[in-house]
Structure formats: C-alpha cells, structure tokens
Scaffold this motif. Sequence first.
Motif, short mmCIF file in Angstrom:
data_model
loop_
_atom_site.label_atom_id
_atom_site.label_comp_id
_atom_site.label_asym_id
_atom_site.label_seq_id
_atom_site.Cartn_x
_atom_site.Cartn_y
_atom_site.Cartn_z
N ILE A 37 1.87 -4.20 10.27
CA ILE A 37 2.74 -3.32 9.16
C ILE A 37 3.81 -2.69 9.99
CG2 ILE A 37 0.72 -2.61 7.94
CD1 ILE A 37 0.90 0.07 9.65
N VAL A 84 7.78 1.60 4.70
CA VAL A 84 6.75 1.15 5.18
C VAL A 84 6.56 -0.11 4.53
CG1 VAL A 84 4.36 1.41 5.52
CG2 VAL A 84 5.82 3.55 5.48
N GLY A 85 6.42 -1.25 5.19
CA GLY A 85 6.02 -2.63 4.95
C GLY A 85 4.89 -3.25 5.77
N LYS A 86 4.58 -4.46 5.39
CA LYS A 86 3.60 -5.00 5.74
C LYS A 86 3.92 -6.85 5.97
CE LYS A 86 1.38 -6.48 1.68
NZ LYS A 86 0.14 -6.23 0.65
N TRP A 130 6.62 -1.43 14.87
CA TRP A 130 5.69 -2.11 14.34
C TRP A 130 4.11 -2.22 14.83
CZ3 TRP A 130 9.75 -4.26 16.61
CH2 TRP A 130 9.59 -4.89 17.84
N ASP A 139 -2.92 -4.73 4.32
CA ASP A 139 -2.76 -3.97 3.17
C ASP A 139 -3.19 -2.84 3.19
OD1 ASP A 139 -1.61 -4.26 0.39
OD2 ASP A 139 -3.83 -3.91 -0.08
N GLU A 142 -0.97 -0.54 5.44
CA GLU A 142 -0.07 -0.04 4.72
C GLU A 142 -0.09 1.02 3.78
OE1 GLU A 142 3.90 -2.30 2.13
OE2 GLU A 142 1.68 -2.66 1.64
N THR A 143 -1.37 0.68 2.94
CA THR A 143 -1.43 1.75 2.06
C THR A 143 -1.82 3.22 2.79
OG1 THR A 143 -2.22 0.18 0.37
CG2 THR A 143 -3.14 2.33 0.26
N ASN A 161 10.42 2.68 -0.56
CA ASN A 161 9.03 1.95 -1.12
C ASN A 161 9.09 2.45 -2.58
OD1 ASN A 161 8.02 2.60 1.86
ND2 ASN A 161 6.99 0.92 1.04
#
Length: 164
Positions: A37, A84-86, A130, A139, A142-143, A161
């Motif tokens: 992430i 925020v990304g993955k 990162w 996932d 990230e959540t 987001n």
Amino acid sequence: MVSTSIDGISLYGFSEPVTVGKLWETRCLAVPRDFGIYLIIRRTTSAPAFLSASTAGRFKKKDSSCPPEIVRENWISGAHVVYVGKATGQKGLRRRLYDLVAFGYGEPVGHWGGRLLWHLPDRENLLVRWRTCPVDDADDAETAAIASFKSKHEGRRPYANLRK
C-alpha cells in the motif's frame, strides 16, 4: 522526535517519504516490485488554490478533470494524507506508483483512482510512502489505513479517495 502516525495511520513499516517529482525523475526505480500500500501526503494542511483543469493524462480519450465543486467538496481541512492506494498487480508497487505519477504528469496511463490529486498545484512536492505486504493482505491494509484516517476526520475518507 519521529512521528509514528499521520492522520491516524500508523507509519510502521512504511518507507521514508519521497517526492512525486523525484519518483517521476527516477522512473520509480528505487520502489520495490513487491505488493503493498502507499500514502500520498501533502506537507501542509492549508487548502490549496486548486487547478481548474487536472494535469493528468487522458486515458481512453477521457478527460481526467473533475468539476470544481467535487474538487472543493472532497478537500479535508487539517489532513496531510490526501490519498491511500494499493498495489496488487503483477509488477507491484513500482509499476503502480509509476502509473500514478506518469498519469499525473500527463501520460495516457490507466490510473484513474486518485485523479483529484492532479488538481493540486504542488504535485511535484507531494510525498509518497509505501509499505510492502503480501498480496492477500493489501486490500485489508488499504481498507484499515482509510478507516484509521476516517476515525480522525469525522468519517471522511482522504481527499482523492473517491471510493472505500
């Protein structure tokens, strides 16, 4: 003193920050190919003078600019984390971050997520951190990061987001 979290998100295991400009200049070669992430961070929390047109590329001939009211409404006053990304694709963080940055610099790349970032006038100074993790955990990681952010910002997700 070193900060251990930002906007409620633990920085444990995250890389040191690197600017978007540096990632663009180096083509993300220092970023690992592992899954993980990432956080996009703005140094200041003051509201910017948003760009009316996105600097991002056109993907499949679609304009990446968002309406000004969407750009303004999504801004989170007092927050540093803006996205925020993955990275769960075959080529991991290096490729995902390269796609994100290339999109922001006008390349026709498929990184539609986070497109509000490219309405910020200081894109080259945005910081990227990162953290690697197994693909099956990305996932959830990230959540969890977004949930931590939301717990500090009245249930609102980071600026760029638009989902989760």
